[in-house]
Design an enzyme around this catalytic site. Structure first.
Site, PDB file in Angstrom:
ATOM      1  N   TRP A  63       8.911 -26.478  21.847  1.00 51.56           N
ATOM      2  CA  TRP A  63       9.630 -25.549  20.978  1.00 51.56           C
ATOM      3  C   TRP A  63       8.901 -24.192  20.873  1.00 51.56           C
ATOM      4  O   TRP A  63       8.731 -23.661  19.799  1.00 51.56           O
ATOM      5  CB  TRP A  63       9.840 -26.135  19.577  1.00 51.56           C
ATOM      6  N   PHE A  80      37.276 -25.416  23.876  1.00 53.70           N
ATOM      7  CA  PHE A  80      38.010 -25.220  22.616  1.00 53.70           C
ATOM      8  C   PHE A  80      37.923 -26.429  21.699  1.00 53.70           C
ATOM      9  O   PHE A  80      38.121 -26.319  20.487  1.00 53.70           O
ATOM     10  CB  PHE A  80      39.479 -24.876  22.899  1.00 53.70           C
ATOM     11  N   THR A  81      37.599 -27.619  22.250  1.00 56.68           N
ATOM     12  CA  THR A  81      37.554 -28.826  21.424  1.00 56.68           C
ATOM     13  C   THR A  81      36.425 -28.790  20.398  1.00 56.68           C
ATOM     14  O   THR A  81      36.423 -29.601  19.462  1.00 56.68           O
ATOM     15  CB  THR A  81      37.400 -30.089  22.301  1.00 56.68           C
TER      16      THR A  81
END
Length: 207
Positions: A63, A80-81
């Site tokens: 990280w 789009f889902t």
């Protein structure tokens, strides 16, 4: 509001058996475009994707590095889902931007991403196509990003607007008690007729 999920990879996006795009190590960005998204949300997401510290540094510390720090690739896929709202068990996509507008927004997103990074390191799938996206998710790690702008359900907004309009009509059609009294004709024999406001004894004159 945008929802974006970056992944560790490699990944590729074949369409109709033909591989149209692939990258090595980097991020796979699944982009869900809301009908309320604006240029402001777009710019925010571009900055977040490129600066998100999800990779390890040279010493192996997790990280610590962004995709730009490591000079890795980015694969963008319109999805789009991600704007799905469940109604019971049925997916509802009314929050997703309509296709014609979304394609323009998606292309603008890609253009800004390439402008802010290196164009040759930013790949994309085929907008609106049925794709088999192969992702080798390292970790596995999936991070959801959302723009800070508040989300308002358009249906709820329309309902609130209609309620407000009804209130405005009510105010127009039903005058207040004080306005009815001001507009009511005065009787000449009414001792308060010459006094101005009702109950204002300071304006009354001695006979």
């Amino acid at each position: 509001k945008q929802c974006i999920q970056p992944y560790f990879l490699p990944s590729s996006s074949p369409v109709g058996g033909e591989q149209i795009s692939s990258i090595g190590r980097g991020l796979c960005v699944l982009l869900g475009i809301s009908l309320e998204d604006t240029q402001r949300e777009l710019e925010h997401m571009v900055r977040k994707i490129l600066n998100l510290r999800v990779f390890e540094d040279e010493s192996g510390k997790q990280w610590s590095k962004s995709v730009m720090d490591k000079q890795y690739e980015v694969l963008c896929v319109s999805q789009f889902t991600l704007q799905c709202i469940l109604k019971g068990n049925k997916p509802d996509y009314h929050m997703a931007m309509p296709t014609d507008q979304a394609e323009c927004f998606y292309n603008n997103f890609l253009e800004q991403l390439r402008r802010a990074y290196k164009p040759e390191l930013v790949k994309d799938g085929k907008f609106g196509a049925y794709m088999q996206v192969h992702i080798q998710n390292d970790g596995p790690v999936t991070i959801e990003l959302e723009s800070p702008a508040a989300t308002v359900d358009p249906k709820q907004l329309t309902k609130l607007e209609k309620q407000q309009q009804r209130k405005e009509k009510t105010r127009t059609k039903v005058p207040s008690e004080s306005s009815r009294e001001r507009n009511a004709p005065r009787n000449k024999d009414d001792p308060s007729a010459s006094s101005g406001a009702e109950g204002d004894v300071s304006s009354e004159r001695e006979p």
